[in-house]
Design a protein around this motif. Structure first.
Motif, PDB file in Angstrom:
ATOM      1  N   PRO A  48       0.823  -1.215   0.000  1.00  0.00           N
ATOM      2  CA  PRO A  48       0.000   0.000   0.000  1.00  0.00           C
ATOM      3  C   PRO A  48       0.855   1.262   0.000  1.00  0.00           C
ATOM      4  O   PRO A  48       0.929   1.986   0.988  1.00  0.00           O
ATOM      5  N   VAL A  49       1.531   1.519  -1.113  1.00  0.00           N
ATOM      6  CA  VAL A  49       2.515   2.601  -1.144  1.00  0.00           C
ATOM      7  C   VAL A  49       2.121   3.714  -2.104  1.00  0.00           C
ATOM      8  O   VAL A  49       1.324   3.528  -3.025  1.00  0.00           O
ATOM      9  N   ALA A  50       2.736   4.865  -1.864  1.00  0.00           N
ATOM     10  CA  ALA A  50       2.744   5.967  -2.808  1.00  0.00           C
ATOM     11  C   ALA A  50       4.182   6.093  -3.305  1.00  0.00           C
ATOM     12  O   ALA A  50       5.138   5.832  -2.559  1.00  0.00           O
ATOM     13  N   ILE A  51       4.322   6.474  -4.574  1.00  0.00           N
ATOM     14  CA  ILE A  51       5.624   6.528  -5.241  1.00  0.00           C
ATOM     15  C   ILE A  51       5.773   7.908  -5.872  1.00  0.00           C
ATOM     16  O   ILE A  51       4.833   8.420  -6.482  1.00  0.00           O
ATOM     17  N   ASP A  52       6.969   8.488  -5.740  1.00  0.00           N
ATOM     18  CA  ASP A  52       7.223   9.822  -6.269  1.00  0.00           C
ATOM     19  C   ASP A  52       8.623   9.865  -6.867  1.00  0.00           C
ATOM     20  O   ASP A  52       9.576   9.400  -6.239  1.00  0.00           O
ATOM     21  N   ILE A  53       8.735  10.425  -8.069  1.00  0.00           N
ATOM     22  CA  ILE A  53      10.039  10.593  -8.714  1.00  0.00           C
ATOM     23  C   ILE A  53      10.138  12.032  -9.190  1.00  0.00           C
ATOM     24  O   ILE A  53       9.230  12.549  -9.841  1.00  0.00           O
ATOM     25  N   ARG A  54      11.270  12.670  -8.845  1.00  0.00           N
ATOM     26  CA  ARG A  54      11.486  14.066  -9.220  1.00  0.00           C
ATOM     27  C   ARG A  54      12.871  14.260  -9.803  1.00  0.00           C
ATOM     28  O   ARG A  54      13.821  13.601  -9.396  1.00  0.00           O
ATOM     29  N   ARG A  55      12.953  15.192 -10.733  1.00  0.00           N
ATOM     30  CA  ARG A  55      14.244  15.679 -11.217  1.00  0.00           C
ATOM     31  C   ARG A  55      14.246  17.158 -10.896  1.00  0.00           C
ATOM     32  O   ARG A  55      13.428  17.922 -11.423  1.00  0.00           O
ATOM     33  N   GLY A  56      15.115  17.553  -9.978  1.00  0.00           N
ATOM     34  CA  GLY A  56      15.078  18.919  -9.476  1.00  0.00           C
ATOM     35  C   GLY A  56      13.721  19.169  -8.842  1.00  0.00           C
ATOM     36  O   GLY A  56      13.208  18.341  -8.093  1.00  0.00           O
ATOM     37  N   ALA A  57      13.114  20.282  -9.174  1.00  0.00           N
ATOM     38  CA  ALA A  57      11.816  20.636  -8.592  1.00  0.00           C
ATOM     39  C   ALA A  57      10.646  20.025  -9.357  1.00  0.00           C
ATOM     40  O   ALA A  57       9.498  20.121  -8.917  1.00  0.00           O
ATOM     41  N   GLN A  58      10.918  19.368 -10.501  1.00  0.00           N
ATOM     42  CA  GLN A  58       9.830  18.851 -11.327  1.00  0.00           C
ATOM     43  C   GLN A  58       9.454  17.426 -10.954  1.00  0.00           C
ATOM     44  O   GLN A  58      10.294  16.526 -10.954  1.00  0.00           O
ATOM     45  N   GLN A  59       8.176  17.212 -10.666  1.00  0.00           N
ATOM     46  CA  GLN A  59       7.668  15.865 -10.405  1.00  0.00           C
ATOM     47  C   GLN A  59       7.470  15.178 -11.750  1.00  0.00           C
ATOM     48  O   GLN A  59       6.701  15.647 -12.592  1.00  0.00           O
ATOM     49  N   LEU A  60       8.195  14.065 -11.958  1.00  0.00           N
ATOM     50  CA  LEU A  60       8.108  13.328 -13.206  1.00  0.00           C
ATOM     51  C   LEU A  60       7.168  12.138 -13.128  1.00  0.00           C
ATOM     52  O   LEU A  60       6.689  11.665 -14.160  1.00  0.00           O
ATOM     53  N   PHE A  61       6.917  11.641 -11.906  1.00  0.00           N
ATOM     54  CA  PHE A  61       6.077  10.458 -11.742  1.00  0.00           C
ATOM     55  C   PHE A  61       5.495  10.470 -10.341  1.00  0.00           C
ATOM     56  O   PHE A  61       6.197  10.772  -9.380  1.00  0.00           O
ATOM     57  N   HIS A  62       4.219  10.120 -10.247  1.00  0.00           N
ATOM     58  CA  HIS A  62       3.584   9.941  -8.942  1.00  0.00           C
ATOM     59  C   HIS A  62       2.475   8.907  -9.098  1.00  0.00           C
ATOM     60  O   HIS A  62       1.729   8.957 -10.071  1.00  0.00           O
ATOM     61  N   CYS A  63       2.401   7.999  -8.158  1.00  0.00           N
ATOM     62  CA  CYS A  63       1.352   6.989  -8.165  1.00  0.00           C
ATOM     63  C   CYS A  63       1.012   6.630  -6.722  1.00  0.00           C
ATOM     64  O   CYS A  63       1.903   6.457  -5.897  1.00  0.00           O
ATOM     65  N   ALA A  64      -0.276   6.520  -6.459  1.00  0.00           N
ATOM     66  CA  ALA A  64      -0.747   6.073  -5.148  1.00  0.00           C
ATOM     67  C   ALA A  64      -1.496   4.765  -5.363  1.00  0.00           C
ATOM     68  O   ALA A  64      -2.452   4.708  -6.139  1.00  0.00           O
ATOM     69  N   LEU A  65      -1.044   3.712  -4.718  1.00  0.00           N
ATOM     70  CA  LEU A  65      -1.661   2.399  -4.860  1.00  0.00           C
ATOM     71  C   LEU A  65      -2.698   2.167  -3.769  1.00  0.00           C
ATOM     72  O   LEU A  65      -2.677   2.842  -2.729  1.00  0.00           O
ATOM     73  N   PRO A  66      -3.603   1.218  -3.985  1.00  0.00           N
ATOM     74  CA  PRO A  66      -4.645   0.934  -2.986  1.00  0.00           C
ATOM     75  C   PRO A  66      -4.052   0.699  -1.598  1.00  0.00           C
ATOM     76  O   PRO A  66      -3.059  -0.026  -1.452  1.00  0.00           O
ATOM     77  N   GLY A  67      -4.667   1.346  -0.614  1.00  0.00           N
ATOM     78  CA  GLY A  67      -4.209   1.236   0.771  1.00  0.00           C
ATOM     79  C   GLY A  67      -3.342   2.404   1.198  1.00  0.00           C
ATOM     80  O   GLY A  67      -3.135   2.624   2.384  1.00  0.00           O
ATOM     81  N   SER A  68      -2.799   3.161   0.235  1.00  0.00           N
ATOM     82  CA  SER A  68      -2.019   4.338   0.600  1.00  0.00           C
ATOM     83  C   SER A  68      -2.986   5.478   0.894  1.00  0.00           C
ATOM     84  O   SER A  68      -4.163   5.411   0.553  1.00  0.00           O
ATOM     85  N   THR A  69      -2.467   6.521   1.555  1.00  0.00           N
ATOM     86  CA  THR A  69      -3.298   7.658   1.940  1.00  0.00           C
ATOM     87  C   THR A  69      -2.540   8.958   1.680  1.00  0.00           C
ATOM     88  O   THR A  69      -1.353   8.939   1.338  1.00  0.00           O
ATOM     89  N   ALA A  70      -3.220  10.060   1.891  1.00  0.00           N
ATOM     90  CA  ALA A  70      -2.569  11.368   1.758  1.00  0.00           C
ATOM     91  C   ALA A  70      -1.409  11.499   2.750  1.00  0.00           C
ATOM     92  O   ALA A  70      -0.464  12.251   2.501  1.00  0.00           O
ATOM     93  N   ASP A  71      -1.466  10.771   3.860  1.00  0.00           N
ATOM     94  CA  ASP A  71      -0.361  10.790   4.818  1.00  0.00           C
ATOM     95  C   ASP A  71       0.928  10.293   4.166  1.00  0.00           C
ATOM     96  O   ASP A  71       2.008  10.798   4.472  1.00  0.00           O
ATOM     97  N   ASN A  72       0.825   9.326   3.259  1.00  0.00           N
ATOM     98  CA  ASN A  72       2.018   8.842   2.565  1.00  0.00           C
ATOM     99  C   ASN A  72       2.639   9.940   1.711  1.00  0.00           C
ATOM    100  O   ASN A  72       3.865  10.043   1.619  1.00  0.00           O
ATOM    101  N   ASP A  73       1.803  10.791   1.110  1.00  0.00           N
ATOM    102  CA  ASP A  73       2.335  11.913   0.336  1.00  0.00           C
ATOM    103  C   ASP A  73       3.087  12.889   1.239  1.00  0.00           C
ATOM    104  O   ASP A  73       4.133  13.424   0.856  1.00  0.00           O
TER     105      ASP A  73
END
Length: 158
Positions: A48-73
């Motif tokens: 149940p994870v959230a995933i984030d990938i950034r290059r510098g200040a730019q977010q290139l990828f974000h995904c929240a899977l079932p069971g994750s919450t805004a707290d994970n962000d």
């Protein structure tokens, strides 16, 4: 690294991971490949994870899977800030403080509402350029968040 899943790696093991996982390049396509690889690994484990990938200040990828919450962000942001400030994996930063007989929270003088030296955020380092971004996972125990990121980077690196 032959560390059991729930045991924190040593400072030396974490530093070796970072050296080994320096990438030859990191493009938008690489960000997509890394992000989708993390999603596949997490889905296979029902993580149940959230995933984030950034290059510098730019977010290139974000995904929240079932069971994750805004707290994970929120955890992603706190762990990512540690990597951006120290240029090292969030788990490694915390381990370095513990190796000195203290904790990040006690000794960093940084606001714990904005910074968390907990495992799960890893620097994206490119040969000849240094740290250019971050990849972060939140939703599992910190050592497992870190291990998931390392596993995906190892597969991406080949």
């Amino acid at each position: 690294m032959n560390t059991p899943a729930n045991t924190a790696p040593t400072v030396a093991e974490l530093e070796a991971q970072e050296a080994r996982l320096t990438l030859p390049h990191f493009t938008y396509d690489d960000a997509w490949a890394l992000g989708t690889l993390l999603v596949e690994l997490a889905r296979a484990r029902s993580a149940p994870v959230a995933i984030d990938i950034r290059r510098g200040a730019q977010q290139l990828f974000h995904c929240a899977l079932p069971g994750s919450t805004a707290d994970n962000d929120a955890w992603i942001d706190r762990k990512r800030r540690v990597v951006e400030r120290y240029g090292a994996a969030s788990l490694l930063v915390g381990a370095r403080f513990r190796a000195k007989g203290t904790t990040f929270e006690e000794s960093s003088r940084l606001d714990p509402d904005r910074y968390a030296a907990h495992g799960g955020s890893f620097p994206i380092a490119v040969e000849g350029a240094g740290v250019i971004g971050t990849v972060t996972v939140s939703g599992l125990p910190q050592v497992e968040d870190h291990a998931l990121v390392v596993e995906a980077l190892e597969k991406l690196r080949g």
